[in-house]
Design a protein around this motif. Structure first.
Motif, PDB file in Angstrom:
ATOM      1  N   LEU A 206       5.577   2.868  -4.304  1.00 38.31           N
ATOM      2  CA  LEU A 206       6.109   3.370  -3.044  1.00 38.31           C
ATOM      3  C   LEU A 206       5.286   2.846  -1.875  1.00 38.31           C
ATOM      4  O   LEU A 206       5.834   2.446  -0.835  1.00 38.31           O
ATOM      5  CB  LEU A 206       6.104   4.899  -3.044  1.00 38.31           C
ATOM      6  N   VAL A 210       6.851   0.539   1.059  1.00 39.12           N
ATOM      7  CA  VAL A 210       6.816   0.975   2.455  1.00 39.12           C
ATOM      8  C   VAL A 210       6.110  -0.060   3.330  1.00 39.12           C
ATOM      9  O   VAL A 210       6.595  -0.428   4.405  1.00 39.12           O
ATOM     10  CB  VAL A 210       6.117   2.348   2.578  1.00 39.12           C
ATOM     11  N   LEU A 214       9.602  -1.496   4.706  1.00 37.57           N
ATOM     12  CA  LEU A 214       9.936  -0.602   5.806  1.00 37.57           C
ATOM     13  C   LEU A 214       9.061  -0.807   7.036  1.00 37.57           C
ATOM     14  O   LEU A 214       9.514  -0.649   8.172  1.00 37.57           O
ATOM     15  CB  LEU A 214       9.843   0.853   5.330  1.00 37.57           C
ATOM     16  N   LEU A 215       7.787  -1.154   6.821  1.00 31.59           N
ATOM     17  CA  LEU A 215       6.861  -1.310   7.946  1.00 31.59           C
ATOM     18  C   LEU A 215       6.495  -2.758   8.221  1.00 31.59           C
ATOM     19  O   LEU A 215       5.604  -3.030   9.029  1.00 31.59           O
ATOM     20  CB  LEU A 215       5.577  -0.508   7.683  1.00 31.59           C
TER      21      LEU A 215
END
Length: 240
Positions: A206, A210, A214-215
């Motif tokens: 995870l 991320v 996502l970032l």
């Protein structure tokens, strides 16, 4: 090893091999090619997890009879400790690869997964949740568990972790994946609960998902701004 475990292994292998017919099927449906790996992974991994959990129902019912099984409090504590352990093992193995073996950092497997997640963001659910659950069941509960009944921890841990590393098809970084496998095996033996290495594995994946998906854009902006600030500071420092 009982027959149910053999069926779990067969299910896992078929799930992996289904990528070929699955890709052809989605191509016939005119799904954009870059989205196909993510979409089919969601389908195959979800179906595989359902079948495997169904096969594990007897184990779930008898889980309280396992010797050496830790309490819930201990399981929570070792889940948290395990997260730091697996990060440390990964970092230590990467340093050995870099300074002792001359292997450059960066994983082609991770890069490929990141590209798949960017093309189909829902694929992150497979990477961060379904994948770790399946891998811990297959490589720790079944393969390591079967070997540990016949051999000591080091032999069972090495064989199961090496297979775990090889299945990722990132042979340059076998040491990193093997080190991670050893940590997950240790957490399983220490607590007697497969949920503990699952949680540590989920946390690791995870975090990677991320940070890299996502970032990714935000981190790139932060790096650019930091470089601008550093350049400005150097200019001001030179003037003063």
């Amino acid at each position: 090893m009982n027959i149910r475990y053999w069926w779990i292994l067969i299910t896992y292998v078929l799930m992996q091999l289904s990528a070929i017919p699955g890709t052809l099927l989605l191509m016939q449906m005119e799904v954009p090619f870059e989205r196909i790996p993510g979409i089919w992974s969601i389908i195959s991994f979800s179906l595989g997890l359902i079948i495997i959990l169904f096969l594990l129902v007897p184990d779930m019912r008898n889980r309280h009879q396992v010797r050496g099984r830790s309490t819930r409090g201990e399981a929570v504590r070792w889940s948290i400790i395990g997260i730091f352990m697996v990060f440390a093992a990964q970092y230590a193995a990467a340093l050995i690869e870099m300074y002792a073996l001359g292997i450059e950092p960066g994983s082609e497997n991770t890069e490929a997964i990141v590209e798949m997640a960017k093309a189909f963001p829902a694929f992150i659910f497979v990477v961060a949740i379904i994948g770790p659950i399946l891998e811990e069941i297959v490589f720790r509960l079944i393969i390591f568990g079967a070997l540990y009944k016949r051999f000591n921890f080091w032999i069972a841990g090495f064989v199961s972790s090496f297979i775990f590393a090889a299945i990722h098809f990132d042979f340059t970084h076998l040491l990193v994946y093997t080190a991670m496998g050893f940590v997950f095996a240790y957490l399983y033996v220490k607590t007697g609960r497969i949920l503990v290495p699952i949680l540590a594995h989920v946390a690791l994946n995870l975090f990677v998902a991320v940070v890299n998906v996502l970032l990714a854009d935000q981190l790139e902006d932060w790096v650019e701004r930091l470089e601008e600030v550093q350049q400005t500071s150097l200019i001001i420092g030179g003037l003063l």
